[in-house]
Design a protein around this motif. Structure first.
Motif, short mmCIF file in Angstrom:
data_model
loop_
_atom_site.label_atom_id
_atom_site.label_comp_id
_atom_site.label_asym_id
_atom_site.label_seq_id
_atom_site.Cartn_x
_atom_site.Cartn_y
_atom_site.Cartn_z
N GLU A 24 0.86 -1.19 0.00
CA GLU A 24 0.00 0.00 0.00
C GLU A 24 0.90 1.24 0.00
O GLU A 24 1.36 1.67 1.05
N PRO A 25 1.16 1.82 -1.19
CA PRO A 25 2.14 2.91 -1.27
C PRO A 25 1.74 4.18 -0.50
O PRO A 25 2.61 4.98 -0.18
N HIS A 26 0.47 4.35 -0.21
CA HIS A 26 0.04 5.58 0.46
C HIS A 26 -0.09 5.42 1.98
O HIS A 26 -0.67 6.27 2.65
N VAL A 27 0.47 4.34 2.49
CA VAL A 27 0.54 4.14 3.94
C VAL A 27 1.98 4.41 4.36
O VAL A 27 2.91 3.98 3.67
N ILE A 28 2.20 5.13 5.46
CA ILE A 28 3.58 5.44 5.86
C ILE A 28 4.31 4.17 6.28
O ILE A 28 3.70 3.17 6.65
N ARG A 29 5.64 4.23 6.23
CA ARG A 29 6.47 3.03 6.32
C ARG A 29 6.15 2.15 7.53
O ARG A 29 6.06 0.92 7.41
N SER A 107 -7.64 5.92 14.46
CA SER A 107 -7.56 7.18 13.72
C SER A 107 -6.28 7.19 12.90
O SER A 107 -5.24 6.72 13.34
N MET A 108 -6.37 7.72 11.68
CA MET A 108 -5.18 7.86 10.84
C MET A 108 -4.34 9.07 11.25
O MET A 108 -3.25 9.27 10.73
N LEU A 109 -4.87 9.89 12.14
CA LEU A 109 -4.18 11.13 12.52
C LEU A 109 -3.29 10.93 13.74
O LEU A 109 -3.71 10.39 14.75
N VAL A 128 7.10 9.69 11.80
CA VAL A 128 5.64 9.68 11.79
C VAL A 128 5.18 11.10 11.49
O VAL A 128 5.42 12.02 12.27
N GLY A 129 4.53 11.29 10.35
CA GLY A 129 4.02 12.60 9.96
C GLY A 129 2.67 12.86 10.61
O GLY A 129 2.27 12.16 11.55
N PRO A 130 1.93 13.86 10.13
CA PRO A 130 0.63 14.18 10.73
C PRO A 130 -0.42 13.10 10.51
O PRO A 130 -1.40 13.01 11.26
N SER A 131 -0.23 12.23 9.50
CA SER A 131 -1.23 11.19 9.23
C SER A 131 -0.51 9.89 8.85
O SER A 131 0.58 9.92 8.28
N PHE A 132 -1.16 8.76 9.17
CA PHE A 132 -0.59 7.47 8.81
C PHE A 132 -0.77 7.15 7.33
O PHE A 132 -0.18 6.21 6.84
N ILE A 133 -1.63 7.90 6.67
CA ILE A 133 -1.77 7.71 5.22
C ILE A 133 -1.51 9.04 4.51
O ILE A 133 -1.75 10.11 5.07
N THR A 134 -0.99 8.96 3.29
CA THR A 134 -0.60 10.16 2.55
C THR A 134 -1.53 10.43 1.37
O THR A 134 -1.29 11.33 0.57
#
Ligand SMILES: [Zn+2]
Ligand SMILES: [Zn+2]
Length: 257
Positions: A24-29, A107-109, A128-134
């Motif tokens: 899933e490329p839009h999920v963070i590592r 939550s993805m946030l 870890v950015g602001p969301s787990f998905i991009t």
């Protein structure tokens, strides 16, 4: 938070030995698990199922063209999100209860998670950015309310059990430490190990809920002596036997084993 809608949620690539990696490329590592598909003569094997944010079964239906057994290497959300979409579900007995229950809200946030959870991930080496998905799977996806449905196992396994695809046989290795019911699937004939999160070539997590460093040390001693040719892991790129032994040794040295 403004995220664009993704054109497609899953990517996949066919590797050697009739193994396909789906991700899933839009999920963070840290939450982007490798989903493994293995072709067998009688049936195919699916190892882990991703976050469940989009339907894995629908997206990859051209790959899933015959009877399929889905195995969870363990029950962290990034590995079992789409498990409920498959009828034949295997997990280690120590984590069976987790699958009977729905996941509860995720939550993805970042802001919705306890500081300790995020800091454990960052201490281990993840960003870890602001969301787990991009990106979003669809325009009305709710970032703050996501839940994996109940996915009760149809078979529970333990150390030494066998999963038979007709022409390929995988043995269950119980590899606790990251989680109590973490398993690897070992194909002795080919030297292929599917290792889940017991070992991968990235920051390992042994200080999260359910992890246990003494068990992890035993698992690493075991992995260090496994005659693996290739390891397809729960995260990050695959690697060979020499790297397996190096990663296990590094862990043992770091944690005093
Ligand atoms: Zn995990
Ligand atoms: Zn994982």
């Amino acid at each position: 938070m403004q995220l664009k809608v993704a054109d497609r949620w899953f990517e996949w690539e066919r590797l050697a030995d009739d193994v396909t990696r789906i991700w899933e490329p839009h999920v963070i590592r840290v939450e982007q698990c490798n989903i493994w598909h293995v072709r067998g003569r009688e049936r195919d094997l699916l190892i882990d199922t991703g976050m469940g944010i989009a339907s894995l079964r629908t997206a990859a239906q051209e790959i899933f063209d015959k009877a399929l057994t889905a195995v969870a290497t363990h029950t962290h959300l990034d590995h079992v999100g789409s498990l409920h979409e498959f009828g034949d579900r295997i997990v280690h007995e120590a984590e069976a209860e987790e699958l009977v229950r729905a996941s509860g809200n995720f939550s993805m946030l970042r802001q919705d998670h306890p500081v300790e959870f995020i800091s454990a991930l960052e201490r281990a080496g993840y960003e870890v950015g602001p969301s787990f998905i991009t990106a979003l799977p669809h325009a009305d996806f709710d970032l703050r309310h996501f839940e994996r449905p109940s996915a009760p196992p149809t078979r529970c396994v333990s150390e030494g059990d066998v999963i038979d695809l007709g022409d390929r046989v995988f043995e269950v290795l119980h590899l606790p430490g990251h989680s109590p019911g973490s398993i690897g699937l070992w194909e002795a004939a080919s030297g292929i190990l599917f290792s889940g999160d017991a070992i991968y070539d990235g920051p390992l997590l042994d200080e999260i809920a359910g992890s246990h460093i003494p068990d992890y040390l035993s698992t690493m001693r075991r992995l260090e002596s496994l005659p693996a040719r290739i390891v397809h892991a729960g995260h990050d790129p695959s690697f060979g036997g020499a790297r397996l032994r190096q990663l296990a040794r590094e862990y043992l040295e770091r944690r005093g084993g």
